[in-house]
Motif scaffolding. Structure first.
Motif, PDB file in Angstrom:
ATOM      1  N   THR A 254     132.722 -45.963 100.680  1.00 30.34           N
ATOM      2  CA  THR A 254     131.541 -45.455 101.362  1.00 30.34           C
ATOM      3  C   THR A 254     130.846 -44.428 100.477  1.00 30.34           C
ATOM      4  OG1 THR A 254     132.632 -45.746 103.493  1.00 30.34           O
ATOM      5  CG2 THR A 254     130.708 -44.293 103.442  1.00 30.34           C
TER       6      THR A 254
ATOM      7  N   PHE B  58     122.126 -55.591 104.031  1.00 29.24           N
ATOM      8  CA  PHE B  58     123.505 -55.383 104.465  1.00 29.24           C
ATOM      9  C   PHE B  58     124.466 -55.106 103.323  1.00 29.24           C
ATOM     10  CE2 PHE B  58     121.426 -58.047 107.653  1.00 29.24           C
ATOM     11  CZ  PHE B  58     121.697 -57.324 108.810  1.00 29.24           C
ATOM     12  N   SER B  59     123.960 -54.944 102.096  1.00 27.87           N
ATOM     13  CA  SER B  59     124.877 -54.709 100.984  1.00 27.87           C
ATOM     14  C   SER B  59     125.462 -53.297 101.004  1.00 27.87           C
ATOM     15  CB  SER B  59     124.175 -54.978  99.645  1.00 27.87           C
ATOM     16  OG  SER B  59     123.024 -54.176  99.496  1.00 27.87           O
ATOM     17  N   TRP B  60     124.859 -52.378 101.788  1.00 21.83           N
ATOM     18  CA  TRP B  60     125.415 -51.036 101.972  1.00 21.83           C
ATOM     19  C   TRP B  60     126.257 -51.012 103.248  1.00 21.83           C
ATOM     20  CZ3 TRP B  60     124.458 -46.950  98.557  1.00 21.83           C
ATOM     21  CH2 TRP B  60     123.460 -47.176  97.597  1.00 21.83           C
ATOM     22  N   GLN B  61     127.032 -52.044 103.484  1.00 27.51           N
ATOM     23  CA  GLN B  61     127.699 -52.203 104.772  1.00 27.51           C
ATOM     24  C   GLN B  61     128.726 -51.115 105.057  1.00 27.51           C
ATOM     25  OE1 GLN B  61     130.203 -55.773 104.913  1.00 27.51           O
ATOM     26  NE2 GLN B  61     129.910 -56.006 102.721  1.00 27.51           N
ATOM     27  N   GLN B  62     129.219 -50.407 104.024  1.00 27.97           N
ATOM     28  CA  GLN B  62     130.170 -49.328 104.273  1.00 27.97           C
ATOM     29  C   GLN B  62     129.496 -48.114 104.912  1.00 27.97           C
ATOM     30  OE1 GLN B  62     133.368 -49.817 103.906  1.00 27.97           O
ATOM     31  NE2 GLN B  62     133.013 -51.852 103.066  1.00 27.97           N
TER      32      GLN B  62
ATOM     33  N   LYS C 128     127.369 -46.741 107.801  1.00 27.47           N
ATOM     34  CA  LYS C 128     127.032 -47.174 109.156  1.00 27.47           C
ATOM     35  C   LYS C 128     125.695 -46.577 109.585  1.00 27.47           C
ATOM     36  CE  LYS C 128     130.943 -49.304 109.166  1.00 27.47           C
ATOM     37  NZ  LYS C 128     130.959 -50.773 108.925  1.00 27.47           N
TER      38      LYS C 128
ATOM     39  N   VAL D 143     119.501 -50.443 109.782  1.00 28.66           N
ATOM     40  CA  VAL D 143     119.225 -51.403 108.714  1.00 28.66           C
ATOM     41  C   VAL D 143     117.908 -52.122 108.980  1.00 28.66           C
ATOM     42  CG1 VAL D 143     119.982 -53.609 107.708  1.00 28.66           C
ATOM     43  CG2 VAL D 143     121.646 -51.786 108.098  1.00 28.66           C
TER      44      VAL D 143
ATOM     45  N   ASN E 238     128.963 -61.254 106.289  1.00 36.77           N
ATOM     46  CA  ASN E 238     127.514 -61.148 106.351  1.00 36.77           C
ATOM     47  C   ASN E 238     126.803 -62.335 105.710  1.00 36.77           C
ATOM     48  OD1 ASN E 238     127.479 -58.680 107.692  1.00 36.77           O
ATOM     49  ND2 ASN E 238     127.741 -57.537 105.791  1.00 36.77           N
TER      50      ASN E 238
ATOM     51  N   VAL F 164     119.495 -52.767 113.948  1.00 34.40           N
ATOM     52  CA  VAL F 164     119.110 -53.682 112.876  1.00 34.40           C
ATOM     53  C   VAL F 164     117.735 -54.257 113.192  1.00 34.40           C
ATOM     54  CG1 VAL F 164     119.657 -55.813 111.645  1.00 34.40           C
ATOM     55  CG2 VAL F 164     121.506 -54.281 112.356  1.00 34.40           C
TER      56      VAL F 164
END
Length: 304
Positions: free
Chosen positions: A91, A106-110, A112, A115, A152, A269
Motif C-alpha cells: 500500500t 483499479f491498478s491502485w487497488q491496495q 482503498k 475510483v 479485476n 466507483v
C-alpha cells in the motif's frame, strides 16, 4: 459547489497533486490515452480554480514517504492517483487523513479510495454485441497476462458472460498473452484449433501475430479493439479519456469543498463507458448475408 455549476472561473484554490508511478513525464505519457487524461485534468483543475502538479514516485531520490512530506509541508490537500500503477503488492505510504484522494482505475487497488475508471466490462459488451450484430459467431479474445488474471479482469468477465448469454456463439477460450510476452507458436496453436472469425483485443498490438500468419484484415479476420484511438484504423470502442480526467478532478475538488479527507468508509466507483467507432478492421453490416462475414472453407470451424 455553486461555482462548479455556474461555470464561473474561480480564484486559485491551491494545488491538486497528481501522483504518478513513473520516473518522468516522458516515462508516463507514452500512450495517447494518458496524454489526453493529463490534459483534461489540468484544464478542469484550472477551470475550477486549482492548478495540477505532477509528482513522480520513481524519480531519483523520490519515494511515497518523501512525496507525503512534500505535500504536507506545502499544505496540498487534493490528490489523484494516476494510471497506471505498476504491479506492486504494498500500500502506498501516505497519511491518507490529510488528503482528498481519488484513483484513476483499479491498478491502485491496495489504496482503498474512491475510483474513476473506464467501464471495461461494458466496453467488452459493446464490442461483442456489435460483432454479434454483424453476424460473427466465432469471437475470440486476446489479453495480456496481467489483464487475464486477478479479481479485476473485467474484460475477461464480460467476455465469458457474453458467451454464456449467447449459446449460439462458439465458446472460444481466452488467448492469454500478447506478442511481447507469449511465443508466436502458442498463439498459432490457439488460432488453428479454435479458428475465430473475429478477435477482441486491447489496442491492436496483436496485429504482429495476424500479419505473420498471413491473415488479411478484415477479409480473413475481423479485429475489434477495446481502447481504439480516433484517427487510427482500428474498429472498436473509444474510451472517453477527456471525461475521465475531468471527472477525477471534479471529485477531488468536491471532497475539498466538503472537507472530506481520509479513506472513505465505503469507497465509491464511477464508471465511464466508451462508444463504438467504425474503422478498417471490421467490415460493415451486410443485411443480405445470412452467414458470418468471414466464414469460408479455408477458415471453417475446428475444435469448438
Amino acid at each position: 459547489m455553486q461555482h462548479i455549476r455556474s461555470g464561473r472561473p474561480l480564484q486559485d484554490k491551491g494545488c491538486i497533486a497528481i501522483i504518478i508511478d513513473a520516473e518522468s513525464e516522458k516515462d508516463w505519457l507514452v500512450h495517447e490515452v494518458y496524454r489526453r487524461q493529463y490534459q483534461s485534468m489540468t484544464a478542469r483543475a484550472e477551470r475550477l480554480g486549482f492548478h495540477a502538479e505532477c509528482f513522480y514516485l520513481r524519480q531519483t531520490g523520490m519515494s511515497d514517504q518523501k512525496v507525503n512530506r512534500i505535500l504536507s509541508a506545502r499544505g496540498i490537500e487534493g490528490m489523484i492517483l494516476a494510471a497506471p500503477r505498476r504491479l506492486r503488492d504494498e500500500t502506498p505510504c501516505f497519511d491518507w487523513s490529510r488528503f482528498a484522494c481519488v484513483a484513476n482505475g483499479f491498478s491502485w487497488q491496495q489504496a482503498k479510495v474512491d475510483v474513476v475508471a473506464n467501464h471495461h466490462l461494458r466496453n467488452v459488451e459493446i464490442v461483442w454485441d456489435e460483432l454479434h450484430r454483424r453476424g460473427y459467431r466465432r469471437i475470440g479474445m486476446c489479453l495480456p497476462q496481467a489483464a487475464a488474471s486477478g479479481g479485476n479482469s473485467y474484460w475477461l468477465h464480460a467476455y465469458l458472460g457474453r458467451q454464456h448469454l449467447h449459446p449460439s456463439a462458439a465458446a472460444i477460450p481466452l488467448m492469454a498473452g500478447n506478442p511481447d510476452e507469449a511465443p508466436y507458436a502458442r498463439f498459432k496453436k490457439w488460432y488453428e484449433k479454435w479458428r475465430p472469425e473475429a478477435i477482441i483485443c486491447p489496442a491492436g498490438h496483436e496485429m504482429i501475430w495476424f500479419r505473420r500468419m498471413g491473415l488479411r484484415i478484415p477479409q480473413d479476420l475481423a479485429v475489434a479493439c477495446l481502447a481504439s484511438v480516433p484517427g487510427e484504423p482500428y474498429s472498436g470502442v473509444v474510451e472517453d479519456s477527456d471525461l475521465l480526467g475531468a471527472t477525477l478532478v471534479e471529485l477531488v475538488a468536491g471532497k475539498i469543498f466538503c472537507n472530506e479527507f481520509g479513506l472513505p468508509a465505503h469507497p465509491k466507483v464511477t464508471l465511464i463507458a466508451g462508444r463504438w467507432i467504425d474503422g478498417d478492421t471490421v467490415p460493415p453490416v451486410n443485411p443480405g448475408r445470412q452467414e458470418s462475414p468471414t466464414r469460408s472453407r479455408r477458415f471453417s470451424p475446428q475444435g469448438g
